[in-house]
Scaffold this motif. Structure first.
Motif, PDB file in Angstrom:
ATOM      1  N   ASP A  91      -6.492 -20.302  20.034  1.00 46.77           N
ATOM      2  CA  ASP A  91      -7.662 -21.033  19.536  1.00 46.77           C
ATOM      3  C   ASP A  91      -7.240 -21.803  18.289  1.00 46.77           C
ATOM      4  O   ASP A  91      -7.549 -21.430  17.161  1.00 46.77           O
ATOM      5  CB  ASP A  91      -8.793 -20.054  19.218  1.00 46.77           C
ATOM      6  CG  ASP A  91     -10.081 -20.767  18.803  1.00 46.77           C
ATOM      7  OD1 ASP A  91     -10.170 -21.999  18.998  1.00 46.77           O
ATOM      8  OD2 ASP A  91     -10.991 -20.095  18.282  1.00 46.77           O
ATOM      9  N   ARG A 137     -13.057 -15.118  23.772  1.00 50.17           N
ATOM     10  CA  ARG A 137     -11.875 -14.464  23.250  1.00 50.17           C
ATOM     11  C   ARG A 137     -11.209 -13.686  24.386  1.00 50.17           C
ATOM     12  O   ARG A 137     -11.841 -13.351  25.382  1.00 50.17           O
ATOM     13  CB  ARG A 137     -12.240 -13.492  22.128  1.00 50.17           C
ATOM     14  CG  ARG A 137     -12.663 -14.168  20.847  1.00 50.17           C
ATOM     15  CD  ARG A 137     -11.469 -14.675  20.058  1.00 50.17           C
ATOM     16  NE  ARG A 137     -11.916 -15.348  18.836  1.00 50.17           N
ATOM     17  CZ  ARG A 137     -11.842 -16.649  18.634  1.00 50.17           C
ATOM     18  NH1 ARG A 137     -11.320 -17.435  19.569  1.00 50.17           N
ATOM     19  NH2 ARG A 137     -12.265 -17.185  17.510  1.00 50.17           N
ATOM     20  N   PRO A 175     -15.151 -23.076  18.967  1.00 50.71           N
ATOM     21  CA  PRO A 175     -13.683 -23.006  18.958  1.00 50.71           C
ATOM     22  C   PRO A 175     -13.104 -23.974  17.933  1.00 50.71           C
ATOM     23  O   PRO A 175     -13.752 -24.943  17.533  1.00 50.71           O
ATOM     24  CB  PRO A 175     -13.304 -23.408  20.383  1.00 50.71           C
ATOM     25  CG  PRO A 175     -14.455 -24.220  20.869  1.00 50.71           C
ATOM     26  CD  PRO A 175     -15.678 -23.635  20.224  1.00 50.71           C
ATOM     27  N   GLY A 216      -7.164 -16.949  16.475  1.00 50.53           N
ATOM     28  CA  GLY A 216      -7.717 -16.276  17.637  1.00 50.53           C
ATOM     29  C   GLY A 216      -7.090 -16.734  18.942  1.00 50.53           C
ATOM     30  O   GLY A 216      -6.306 -17.687  18.992  1.00 50.53           O
ATOM     31  N   SER A 217      -7.447 -16.048  20.001  1.00 44.66           N
ATOM     32  CA  SER A 217      -7.063 -16.440  21.355  1.00 44.66           C
ATOM     33  C   SER A 217      -8.270 -17.086  22.022  1.00 44.66           C
ATOM     34  O   SER A 217      -9.399 -16.951  21.552  1.00 44.66           O
ATOM     35  CB  SER A 217      -6.615 -15.221  22.157  1.00 44.66           C
ATOM     36  OG  SER A 217      -7.676 -14.265  22.214  1.00 44.66           O
ATOM     37  N   LEU A 218      -8.032 -17.788  23.133  1.00 42.82           N
ATOM     38  CA  LEU A 218      -9.135 -18.503  23.765  1.00 42.82           C
ATOM     39  C   LEU A 218      -8.935 -18.599  25.270  1.00 42.82           C
ATOM     40  O   LEU A 218      -7.822 -18.833  25.749  1.00 42.82           O
ATOM     41  CB  LEU A 218      -9.237 -19.923  23.190  1.00 42.82           C
ATOM     42  CG  LEU A 218     -10.588 -20.633  23.358  1.00 42.82           C
ATOM     43  CD1 LEU A 218     -11.649 -19.973  22.488  1.00 42.82           C
ATOM     44  CD2 LEU A 218     -10.463 -22.105  22.988  1.00 42.82           C
ATOM     45  N   CYS A 246     -16.334 -20.857  26.193  1.00 39.90           N
ATOM     46  CA  CYS A 246     -15.130 -20.297  25.593  1.00 39.90           C
ATOM     47  C   CYS A 246     -15.306 -18.807  25.314  1.00 39.90           C
ATOM     48  O   CYS A 246     -16.393 -18.360  24.926  1.00 39.90           O
ATOM     49  CB  CYS A 246     -14.803 -21.017  24.286  1.00 39.90           C
ATOM     50  SG  CYS A 246     -14.424 -22.772  24.480  1.00 39.90           S
ATOM     51  N   VAL A 263     -17.220 -17.485  22.463  1.00 41.93           N
ATOM     52  CA  VAL A 263     -16.910 -18.213  21.228  1.00 41.93           C
ATOM     53  C   VAL A 263     -17.771 -19.463  21.182  1.00 41.93           C
ATOM     54  O   VAL A 263     -17.641 -20.347  22.037  1.00 41.93           O
ATOM     55  CB  VAL A 263     -15.415 -18.593  21.169  1.00 41.93           C
ATOM     56  CG1 VAL A 263     -15.109 -19.382  19.896  1.00 41.93           C
ATOM     57  CG2 VAL A 263     -14.548 -17.347  21.255  1.00 41.93           C
TER      58      VAL A 263
END
Length: 244
Positions: free
Chosen positions: A95, A112, A153, A80-82, A110, A150
């Protein structure tokens, strides 16, 4: 309104075109921002150790800075992205545990990232095509790039009792926070390393450890390379003699 700062922290090095492409994209997306090259020699492919190094640099960032972190061996996969928001800064990147040490040291939330529409997202360069534009948006005050929150994480393994970075002098920066009295000895590659407050307190070529400017234990050889003297590098274990 003060000029926003976008700080880049990567394992790209500077001899390849990646940092330049990041700059070009950020200038296009946030022309009002100042771009700072915080570090481009983070431990390659190692989000956990790189995160410890990043965490040591955070206190020296301008409040309100947006940090783009790219140590991303899983780029193009399902990772994922964070976007991490703390009281003073934003952190944008994969992430994969890169921001775990930052999050352990301070409270934060956090999220996405929303991926851009169309075909503009390269499978191999999310730093330029996803994290950079998201950081630029946050620097502009645009929160539309944020997706769902999120709760958990990804965490990454990282040892503080190891070398995180070797500078061009051959000094060995570790993740250890030095004791207040500074008198302890270190054991590195079978050698006992004494403490000294400054380089001038030891003779030429002598090994010692000191409290560096990031408040971390660093091992050096006056006018020489501790890395070469010890045969040490990133990941080399260090230990206090007798405990601290």
């Amino acid at each position: 309104m003060s000029q926003p700062v976008i700080a880049l922290f990567t394992d790209f090095g500077v001899s390849d075109p990646y940092v330049g492409q990041m700059h070009a994209r950020l200038v296009a997306e946030a022309p009002q921002a100042r771009i700072v090259d915080l570090h481009h020699y983070a431990p390659a492919f190692s989000p956990g150790p790189a995160g410890l190094l990043l965490e040591a640099l955070v206190p020296h960032l301008t409040p309100g800075s947006v940090v783009v972190g790219v140590v991303d061996p899983g780029v193009g996969t399902a990772r994922g992205s964070l976007a991490l928001a703390t009281d003073e800064h934003w952190f944008v990147g994969p992430d994969n545990g890169l921001f775990a040490s930052v999050l352990e040291a301070r409270e934060g939330r956090c999220f996405r990232l929303r991926e851009p529409e169309g075909d503009g997202l390269s499978v191999s360069f999310h730093g330029r095509d996803l994290f950079g534009p998201a950081a630029a948006a946050l620097a502009r005050g645009d929160r539309m790039v944020l997706g769902e929150e999120v709760a958990e994480p990804v965490r990454a393994e990282a040892r503080r009792d190891a070398v995180l970075y070797v500078d061009h002098y051959g000094n060995l920066m570790t993740g250890l926070v030095p004791p207040e009295d500074g008198g302890a000895r270190l054991r590195v590659e079978g050698r006992n390393i004494p403490f000294a407050r400054t380089f001038g307190e030891v003779g030429p070529g002598e090994l010692f450890w000191y409290r560096n400017s990031l408040d971390r234990v660093e091992i050096a050889a006056r006018e020489g390379s501790a890395a070469k003297r010890l045969g040490a590098g990133t990941g080399t274990a260090v230990a206090w003699i007798g405990g601290v």
